[in-house]
Design an enzyme around this catalytic site. Sequence first.
Site, PDB file in Angstrom:
ATOM      1  N   GLU A 183     -11.880  -9.408  13.682  1.00 41.18           N
ATOM      2  CA  GLU A 183     -10.898  -8.469  14.198  1.00 41.18           C
ATOM      3  C   GLU A 183     -11.624  -7.256  14.755  1.00 41.18           C
ATOM      4  OE1 GLU A 183      -6.917  -8.402  12.114  1.00 41.18           O
ATOM      5  OE2 GLU A 183      -8.283  -8.301  10.412  1.00 41.18           O
ATOM      6  N   GLU A 184     -10.969  -6.598  15.692  1.00 39.18           N
ATOM      7  CA  GLU A 184     -11.563  -5.394  16.286  1.00 39.18           C
ATOM      8  C   GLU A 184     -11.716  -4.269  15.274  1.00 39.18           C
ATOM      9  OE1 GLU A 184      -9.413  -2.653  16.271  1.00 39.18           O
ATOM     10  OE2 GLU A 184      -7.864  -3.996  15.456  1.00 39.18           O
ATOM     11  N   SER A 185     -10.986  -4.350  14.174  1.00 36.03           N
ATOM     12  CA  SER A 185     -10.946  -3.292  13.177  1.00 36.03           C
ATOM     13  C   SER A 185     -12.099  -3.433  12.177  1.00 36.03           C
ATOM     14  CB  SER A 185      -9.605  -3.329  12.451  1.00 36.03           C
ATOM     15  OG  SER A 185      -9.374  -4.645  11.948  1.00 36.03           O
ATOM     16  N   ASP A 233     -14.619  -5.290   2.669  1.00 32.15           N
ATOM     17  CA  ASP A 233     -14.391  -6.381   3.619  1.00 32.15           C
ATOM     18  C   ASP A 233     -14.699  -5.989   5.067  1.00 32.15           C
ATOM     19  OD1 ASP A 233     -12.176  -4.770   3.826  1.00 32.15           O
ATOM     20  OD2 ASP A 233     -10.692  -6.354   3.523  1.00 32.15           O
ATOM     21  N   ARG A 234     -14.832  -4.690   5.342  1.00 32.85           N
ATOM     22  CA  ARG A 234     -15.134  -4.279   6.722  1.00 32.85           C
ATOM     23  C   ARG A 234     -16.621  -4.027   6.909  1.00 32.85           C
ATOM     24  NH1 ARG A 234     -10.362  -0.633   9.228  1.00 32.85           N
ATOM     25  NH2 ARG A 234      -8.649  -1.882   8.411  1.00 32.85           N
ATOM     26  N   SER A 239      -8.033  -0.471   0.574  1.00 36.30           N
ATOM     27  CA  SER A 239      -9.067  -0.674   1.594  1.00 36.30           C
ATOM     28  C   SER A 239      -9.738   0.623   2.034  1.00 36.30           C
ATOM     29  CB  SER A 239      -8.446  -1.419   2.775  1.00 36.30           C
ATOM     30  OG  SER A 239      -9.451  -1.847   3.646  1.00 36.30           O
ATOM     31  N   HIS A 240      -9.619   0.960   3.314  1.00 31.59           N
ATOM     32  CA  HIS A 240     -10.327   2.117   3.875  1.00 31.59           C
ATOM     33  C   HIS A 240      -9.536   3.410   3.717  1.00 31.59           C
ATOM     34  CE1 HIS A 240      -7.589   0.276   6.639  1.00 31.59           C
ATOM     35  NE2 HIS A 240      -7.480   1.428   7.245  1.00 31.59           N
ATOM     36  N   THR A 242      -2.617  -9.835  14.042  1.00 29.45           N
ATOM     37  CA  THR A 242      -3.451  -8.956  13.227  1.00 29.45           C
ATOM     38  C   THR A 242      -3.295  -9.255  11.740  1.00 29.45           C
ATOM     39  OG1 THR A 242      -3.397  -7.204  14.869  1.00 29.45           O
ATOM     40  CG2 THR A 242      -3.767  -6.530  12.596  1.00 29.45           C
ATOM     41  N   ASP A 288     -13.005  -1.524   0.000  1.00 30.84           N
ATOM     42  CA  ASP A 288     -12.982  -2.775  -0.758  1.00 30.84           C
ATOM     43  C   ASP A 288     -14.012  -3.790  -0.272  1.00 30.84           C
ATOM     44  OD1 ASP A 288     -11.526  -3.083   1.615  1.00 30.84           O
ATOM     45  OD2 ASP A 288     -10.308  -4.683   0.788  1.00 30.84           O
ATOM     46  N   ASP A 346     -16.374  -0.700   3.895  1.00 33.86           N
ATOM     47  CA  ASP A 346     -15.231   0.148   3.545  1.00 33.86           C
ATOM     48  C   ASP A 346     -14.926   0.125   2.050  1.00 33.86           C
ATOM     49  OD1 ASP A 346     -14.212  -2.436   3.412  1.00 33.86           O
ATOM     50  OD2 ASP A 346     -12.211  -1.829   4.056  1.00 33.86           O
ATOM     51  N   LYS A 397     -12.284 -11.243   5.222  1.00 29.29           N
ATOM     52  CA  LYS A 397     -13.391 -10.705   5.998  1.00 29.29           C
ATOM     53  C   LYS A 397     -14.415 -10.165   5.014  1.00 29.29           C
ATOM     54  CE  LYS A 397     -10.813  -6.414   7.037  1.00 29.29           C
ATOM     55  NZ  LYS A 397      -9.390  -6.721   6.770  1.00 29.29           N
ATOM     56  N   LYS A 400      -2.700  -6.586  -3.723  1.00 31.34           N
ATOM     57  CA  LYS A 400      -2.590  -7.710  -2.799  1.00 31.34           C
ATOM     58  C   LYS A 400      -2.700  -9.003  -3.589  1.00 31.34           C
ATOM     59  CE  LYS A 400      -6.210  -8.461  -0.174  1.00 31.34           C
ATOM     60  NZ  LYS A 400      -7.153  -8.681   0.930  1.00 31.34           N
ATOM     61  N   ARG A 460       0.844  -1.197   0.000  1.00 31.59           N
ATOM     62  CA  ARG A 460       0.000   0.000   0.000  1.00 31.59           C
ATOM     63  C   ARG A 460       0.876   1.243   0.000  1.00 31.59           C
ATOM     64  NH1 ARG A 460      -4.982  -0.773   4.055  1.00 31.59           N
ATOM     65  NH2 ARG A 460      -5.173  -2.690   2.874  1.00 31.59           N
TER      66      ARG A 460
HETATM   67  C1  VG1 Z   1      -5.457  -2.783   9.888  1.00 33.01           C
HETATM   68  C2  VG1 Z   1      -6.278  -3.467  10.960  1.00 33.01           C
HETATM   69  C3  VG1 Z   1      -6.219  -4.969  10.756  1.00 33.01           C
HETATM   70  C4  VG1 Z   1      -6.699  -5.310   9.346  1.00 33.01           C
HETATM   71  C5  VG1 Z   1      -5.904  -4.533   8.317  1.00 33.01           C
HETATM   72  C6  VG1 Z   1      -6.414  -4.723   6.914  1.00 33.01           C
HETATM   73  O1  VG1 Z   1      -4.111  -3.189   9.985  1.00 33.01           O
HETATM   74  O2  VG1 Z   1      -5.822  -3.113  12.245  1.00 33.01           O
HETATM   75  O3  VG1 Z   1      -7.001  -5.598  11.740  1.00 33.01           O
HETATM   76  O4  VG1 Z   1      -6.556  -6.681   9.095  1.00 33.01           O
HETATM   77  O5  VG1 Z   1      -5.967  -3.139   8.610  1.00 33.01           O
HETATM   78  O6  VG1 Z   1      -7.739  -4.336   6.798  1.00 33.01           O
HETATM   79  P1  VG1 Z   1      -2.977  -2.320  10.722  1.00 33.01           P
HETATM   80  O7  VG1 Z   1      -1.710  -3.066  10.522  1.00 33.01           O
HETATM   81  O8  VG1 Z   1      -3.020  -0.955  10.089  1.00 33.01           O
HETATM   82  O9  VG1 Z   1      -3.397  -2.232  12.154  1.00 33.01           O
HETATM   83  V1  VG1 Z   1      -8.314  -3.807   5.291  1.00 33.01           V
HETATM   84  O10 VG1 Z   1      -9.927  -3.534   5.444  1.00 33.01           O
HETATM   85  O11 VG1 Z   1      -7.190  -2.744   4.923  1.00 33.01           O
HETATM   86  O12 VG1 Z   1      -7.961  -5.106   4.215  1.00 33.01           O
HETATM   87 CO    CO Z   2     -10.811  -3.306   3.638  1.00 30.17          CO
END
Ligand code: VG1
Ligand code: CO
Length: 543
Positions: A363-365, A281-282, A113-114, A344, A279, A277, A376, A126, A22
């Site tokens: 995940e908490e995220s 997945d969230r 992603s987000h 994570t 892509d 989000d 996810k 990815k 990224r």
């Molecule tokens: C973050 C989150 C993690 C998640 C990752 C990808 O990573 O904390 O739980 O798996 O994003 O999510 P980090 O290393 O920034 O804490 V996504 O929706 O970008 O595929």
């Molecule tokens: Co995402």
Amino acid sequence: MPSTTYSTAPYTDQRPGTSGLRKRVEVFRHGNYLKNFVQSVFDTQTELAGNTLVLGGDGRFFNRDAIQVILKMASANGIGRVIVGQGGLLSTPAASCVIRKYKAAGGLILSASHNPGGPDGDFGIKFNTANGGPAPEKVTEEIYARTLEVGSYRLCDAADVNLDKIGEYTLNKMPVQVIDPVTDYAELMVSIFDFGAISALLKGSFRMRFDAMHAITGPYAKRILEQMLGAPKGTVINGEPLEDFGGHHPDPNLVHAAELVEMTRGPEGVDFAAASDGDGDRNMILGRDFFVTPSDSLAVLAANATCIPAHRNGIAGVARSMPTSQAVDRVATAFNIECFETPTGWKFFGNLLDAGRITFCGEESFGTGSDHVREKDGLWAVLAWLNVLAIRKQSVAEIVTAHWQQYGRNYYSRHDYEGVKSKAADELMAGLRARLPELPGTLLDGLEVSYADDFAYTDPIDGSISQKQGVRIGFSSGSRIVFRLSGTGTVGATLRVYLEAYEPDPSQQSLDPQVALAGLITTANNLAGISSITGRKKPDVIT
Ligand code: VG1
Ligand code: CO
């Protein structure tokens, strides 16, 4: 249309993070940055030659250009065939579904992603393996090693493929299949959930909103929620995917989806609201005047899994990432099923899912999912909640508070400090790590430390070891503080502080989490020296 080999100089900054490579869009657009990475994937993942590759992205700026380049490189590298989503679109969970369904050898998913998009935003790429999941560390390290030495790339000089029209094309003899990005995924959802019960709910007085945040889930949510399940038109908001997500962060949390949160407020608020989000997945789940933390969402779904037809007979086990709250652990204990704590990143769930050891994970995220794909899945979580609501005929708040009464409440919050200088962030983590041996048994602000470590994980299936996954401080009260640095940011470092306190007493379960966690927040700041080392007085984002 000959394929040509072009010489190129390798890059030294292409190590994939938590979820792929990224960087800022301008980095990807400059020179051979994209090509060197893609060539490194083709050079190392030799099973792709002669086999099927799935390709798609979240539609952000540069998505289409990147897809055309990758198609021409795939052809020149002897890839058997490429399946690509119409318009170059595929949500991350849909890409995982398509890889599995068509037995592809792997996939390339284009997304950050987000993270914000547009010419000044972020881009990402990815690689997912044949099980549909993000490549494990062993594979990303192979790719990374190759990026350090790749000296040439292959590309075929052909005309662009028409991505907008579904159909079969050929690119210098390589078949390219442009598919509808939604159909296969929607079919999978039908095979899992009780569409009859959900449809009855949505056609009644129940009101919901789904915020696609101008990202990839718009077409998926419109098709599934509005067309297939009969939710009123307008249920899906911000449903048009835009290259810059309308200038917003396509990040479904209380801060970035504030407009949606507003729609759940007060007596006129909707019964249920959700967002996904960039892509897809969230997910964020809201009831009327009620926010479900992602950690609680996983626990509640696990406890109610048998409402869902695909899980009528129960689930095999659960897993959560280390910083995710321990709410699901209590459900696993009650149901006598296995519970795993992983580092994570979704890639760590892959082996457990493949082996049938776990069925749900999260995940908490804002990440929740099951064994239906290997990513996810935002819309899956929304449908899972709708399925549970349709069967239990209770509100979101009723279901979650009853859950807390039964299992206890894990108060939880994550504090993010973004754009911290890398040197300061490293110093902070090193300082914490140095103090770990002396902490167990001591008192921190009156709380007894029961353990303090740098989380390491041994994969129960293949034995691979991942070290230094975050600093954990556990207290005898069951409270926990976790510190780790983000692996998805593109500017400086992001420090994440995860706070958790367990409250078994139902009369004490309705506090604001920031109030319930106030003592731990101070302890975390003092222990790590956050303000003295980073110069920050408060976090940038609290979730
Ligand atoms: C973050 C989150 C993690 C998640 C990752 C990808 O990573 O904390 O739980 O798996 O994003 O999510 P980090 O290393 O920034 O804490 V996504 O929706 O970008 O595929
Ligand atoms: Co995402």
